[in-house]
Design a protein around this motif. Structure first.
Motif, short mmCIF file in Angstrom:
data_model
loop_
_atom_site.label_atom_id
_atom_site.label_comp_id
_atom_site.label_asym_id
_atom_site.label_seq_id
_atom_site.Cartn_x
_atom_site.Cartn_y
_atom_site.Cartn_z
N LYS A 1 0.80 -1.24 0.00
CA LYS A 1 0.00 0.00 0.00
C LYS A 1 0.83 1.29 0.00
O LYS A 1 1.28 1.73 -1.05
CB LYS A 1 -0.97 -0.01 1.18
CG LYS A 1 -2.06 -1.08 1.05
CD LYS A 1 -3.17 -0.88 2.03
CE LYS A 1 -4.13 -2.05 2.12
NZ LYS A 1 -5.19 -2.07 1.13
N GLY A 2 1.05 1.90 1.17
CA GLY A 2 1.72 3.20 1.26
C GLY A 2 3.16 3.18 0.76
O GLY A 2 3.77 4.24 0.60
N ILE A 3 3.71 2.02 0.49
CA ILE A 3 5.10 1.95 0.01
C ILE A 3 5.23 2.66 -1.34
O ILE A 3 6.26 3.24 -1.65
CB ILE A 3 5.59 0.48 -0.03
CG1 ILE A 3 7.11 0.40 -0.25
CG2 ILE A 3 4.86 -0.32 -1.08
CD1 ILE A 3 7.69 -1.01 -0.07
N THR A 4 4.16 2.62 -2.15
CA THR A 4 4.14 3.39 -3.41
C THR A 4 3.00 4.41 -3.40
O THR A 4 2.69 4.99 -4.45
CB THR A 4 3.90 2.47 -4.63
OG1 THR A 4 2.64 1.80 -4.43
CG2 THR A 4 4.99 1.46 -4.84
N SER A 5 2.34 4.58 -2.27
CA SER A 5 1.09 5.36 -2.20
C SER A 5 0.08 4.85 -3.24
O SER A 5 -0.75 5.62 -3.73
CB SER A 5 1.34 6.86 -2.38
OG SER A 5 1.89 7.39 -1.20
N GLY A 6 0.18 3.59 -3.58
CA GLY A 6 -0.79 2.98 -4.50
C GLY A 6 -0.57 3.33 -5.97
O GLY A 6 -1.34 2.89 -6.81
N TYR A 7 0.48 4.09 -6.28
CA TYR A 7 0.67 4.49 -7.69
C TYR A 7 0.95 3.27 -8.57
O TYR A 7 0.56 3.25 -9.74
CB TYR A 7 1.79 5.54 -7.83
CG TYR A 7 1.31 6.94 -7.52
CD1 TYR A 7 0.84 7.28 -6.25
CD2 TYR A 7 1.30 7.93 -8.50
CE1 TYR A 7 0.39 8.56 -5.97
CE2 TYR A 7 0.84 9.21 -8.23
CZ TYR A 7 0.39 9.52 -6.96
OH TYR A 7 -0.08 10.78 -6.70
N LEU A 8 1.65 2.28 -8.02
CA LEU A 8 1.84 1.00 -8.70
C LEU A 8 1.82 -0.08 -7.62
O LEU A 8 2.11 0.20 -6.45
CB LEU A 8 3.18 0.99 -9.46
CG LEU A 8 3.21 1.81 -10.76
CD1 LEU A 8 4.64 1.91 -11.30
CD2 LEU A 8 2.28 1.23 -11.83
N PRO A 9 1.48 -1.33 -8.00
CA PRO A 9 1.37 -2.38 -6.98
C PRO A 9 2.74 -2.88 -6.51
O PRO A 9 3.59 -3.21 -7.34
CB PRO A 9 0.63 -3.52 -7.71
CG PRO A 9 0.40 -3.08 -9.11
CD PRO A 9 1.12 -1.79 -9.35
N LEU A 10 2.93 -2.91 -5.19
CA LEU A 10 4.19 -3.42 -4.64
C LEU A 10 3.96 -3.99 -3.25
O LEU A 10 3.31 -3.36 -2.41
CB LEU A 10 5.23 -2.28 -4.56
CG LEU A 10 6.60 -2.66 -3.99
CD1 LEU A 10 7.31 -3.70 -4.86
CD2 LEU A 10 7.50 -1.42 -3.87
N GLY A 11 4.49 -5.17 -3.01
CA GLY A 11 4.52 -5.74 -1.66
C GLY A 11 5.97 -5.97 -1.28
O GLY A 11 6.83 -6.16 -2.15
N ALA A 12 6.25 -5.92 0.03
CA ALA A 12 7.63 -6.17 0.48
C ALA A 12 7.58 -6.98 1.77
O ALA A 12 6.77 -6.69 2.65
CB ALA A 12 8.35 -4.85 0.71
N SER A 13 8.43 -8.00 1.84
CA SER A 13 8.57 -8.79 3.07
C SER A 13 9.97 -8.53 3.59
O SER A 13 10.95 -8.81 2.90
CB SER A 13 8.41 -10.28 2.77
OG SER A 13 7.18 -10.50 2.12
N MET A 14 10.04 -7.98 4.82
CA MET A 14 11.36 -7.69 5.41
C MET A 14 11.64 -8.69 6.51
O MET A 14 10.74 -9.11 7.24
CB MET A 14 11.38 -6.27 5.97
CG MET A 14 11.21 -5.20 4.91
SD MET A 14 11.60 -3.55 5.54
CE MET A 14 13.41 -3.63 5.65
N MET A 15 12.92 -9.07 6.62
CA MET A 15 13.27 -10.04 7.66
C MET A 15 14.51 -9.59 8.43
O MET A 15 15.29 -8.77 7.93
CB MET A 15 13.49 -11.42 7.03
CG MET A 15 14.69 -11.50 6.14
SD MET A 15 14.62 -12.92 5.02
CE MET A 15 13.90 -12.18 3.55
N SER A 16 14.66 -10.16 9.62
CA SER A 16 15.79 -9.79 10.48
C SER A 16 17.09 -10.34 9.89
O SER A 16 17.08 -11.26 9.06
CB SER A 16 15.58 -10.38 11.88
OG SER A 16 15.68 -11.79 11.80
#
Ligand SMILES: Cc1ncc(COP(=O)(O)O)c(C=O)c1O
Length: 449
Positions: free
Chosen positions: A287-302
């Motif tokens: 969502k807010g990672i691109t403000s919805g301008y394009l679709p993006l998901g991110a999985s962050m890990m330790s």
């Protein structure tokens, strides 16, 4: 191109388009809204009606609509390398730079990102990272996943199983086995007479009881939205999340913060995990990672999880578009705008408190049962004149309120008997005044219409 009229488009929509999370009988009766223009906090529909979008699209257009900086970044990237995958020992410049940027702003142990296309996929990816991690650690018995009632984590088969909303699961005979739903800190929803703090303590006790019953060494992870969004903007009582976090630490259960809504400034911090010192092992973002301008998901890990995952050599997971360069370029431009315009301190110190004050002013309205919120997210529980006894699950007030609010010029979201609001972070005080005036008029009418 000769664009058909809006009425012809509505016909075509009915003929050819299946809508997500939509009652199609209602849609065909009412006809489809067609958004034709968007600027700042406003969208314009097929009748050219100007609507204040107090849901920021779908909790995501954090920097508002029509931002030329993002359009330019996308155009530039498309001209140089529109797409190349991150498979085969290759990637692209904006994808590397975005990974560095996320490591800088995320909670301090989280320095490694794998990309996807949505919030659902960021959770699906985290679920697979977790299974892989425990297998590599020699603890492949740890397969069960904890989540909470009213949670919303997406629509994949596993992420629907994580979700704690029966209406998302029943049509598909989900959840899958091994997904365990614990009580959410939502005393209003439970019609409980306990204070939020005492109800939170009851949830903690139930959580501990269930972990004990299942056997802690069979539990892989606990997925938590710091504020539960689509389930009804459920704001935890103070201390509750830290206790859940500590329980996970004590039992060796991985703690995953799903910050698909709470990330990227909505609560006046980059992440709720920073705000409330949650120190997650994994983070789900979208969502807010691109403000919805394009679709993006991110999985962050330790660092620790990344070391285990990368040491095995081959990691057999990823999407064609993981780290799509045009999308990561949009994300970088978006994060740059959030920083350049000081949107996070603005939410924390200025518009967030102003918005919360306006929300609190509605608490005394006779048609309001409760208000809750933090930063630029809020919920208003609606009541008919007859009070809670008059609520009808077959005719929830939220959808009715959203329709009335639209006539007042604002878009809000109706969920069960409540209104959810999450405007763009660029909203001004004047726009907040307009929004709450429209909501007050809506609530005044909720019993009458
Ligand atoms: C907390 C949370 N997680 C996951 C998702 C799923 O994201 P998407 O719709 O991009 O798959 C959402 C969507 O609203 C969400 O609010």
């Amino acid at each position: 191109m000769n664009t058909p009229s809006f009425s012809a488009l509505q016909d075509l929509d009915e003929l050819y388009h299946i809508h997500p999370f939509t009652n199609h009988a209602d849609l065909y009766k009412q006809r489809t809204y067609i958004i034709q223009k968007a600027e700042g906090c406003y969208v314009y529909d097929e009748k050219n009606r100007k609507l204040l979008d107090a849901l920021a699209g779908l909790w995501c257009v954090n920097v508002g609509y029509g931002r030329q900086e993002i359009v330019d970044a996308v155009c530039e990237q498309m001209k140089s390398v529109a797409f190349y995958p991150s498979f085969f020992n290759t990637t692209t410049t904006p994808t590397i730079l975005l990974s560095e940027k996320l490591a800088q702003i995320a909670p301090k142990r989280l320095n490694h990102t794998i990309y996807s296309n949505s919030g659902s996929e960021s959770n699906e990816t985290n679920l697979k990272i977790i299974r892989n991690y425990w297998k590599l650690k020699g603890e492949s018995k740890r397969t069960k996943i904890l989540a909470r009632q009213y949670a919303y984590h997406g629509v994949g088969v596993a992420s629907t199983s994580l979700t704690g909303l029966p209406n998302c699961q029943q049509p598909f005979d989900l959840p899958l086995p091994g997904f365990i739903h614990l009580p959410a800190p939502y005393p209003y929803g439970a019609n409980s007479s306990l204070s939020p703090e005492d109800y939170g303590q009851w949830c903690i006790a139930e959580t501990l009881k269930r972990i004990d019953q299942e056997g802690a060494n069979t539990i892989a992870a606990f997925f938590v939205e710091p504020i539960q969004g689509a389930g009804g903007v459920i704001v935890p009582p103070s201390g509750y999340l830290q206790q859940i976090r500590q329980i996970c630490r004590d039992y060796g259960i991985l703690f995953v913060a799903d910050e698909v809504i709470t990330g990227f400034g909505r609560l006046g911090e980059w992440f709720a995990s920073n705000l409330w010192d949650l120190d997650p092992d994994l983070l789900s973002l979208a969502k807010g990672i691109t403000s919805g301008y394009l679709p993006l998901g991110a999985s962050m890990m330790s660092d620790e999880i990344a070391e285990v995952i990368t040491k095995q050599g081959y990691f057999a997971h990823g999407f064609t578009y993981s780290g799509h360069p045009t999308v990561t370029a949009a994300a970088l431009a978006n994060l740059n705008l959030i920083e350049k315009e000081n949107l996070i301190p603005r939410v924390r110190d200025e518009v967030g408190p102003y918005f919360q004050n306006k929300l609190q002013e509605l608490a005394a309205h006779p048609n309001v049962g409760e208000v809750r919120g933090h930063g630029l997210i809020g919920a208003i529980e609606l009541l008919p004149a007859t009070g809670r006894a008059g609520l009808d699950p077959m005719k929830p007030l939220g959808i009715k309120a959203a329709k009335i609010a639209r006539e007042q010029g604002v878009i809000i979201r109706g969920i069960r008997d409540l209104i959810a609001i999450a405007p763009p972070l660029i909203i001004t005080r004047e726009e907040i005044d307009f929004l709450f005036n429209a909501i007050r008029k809506t609530i005044d009418q909720i019993d009458v219409k």
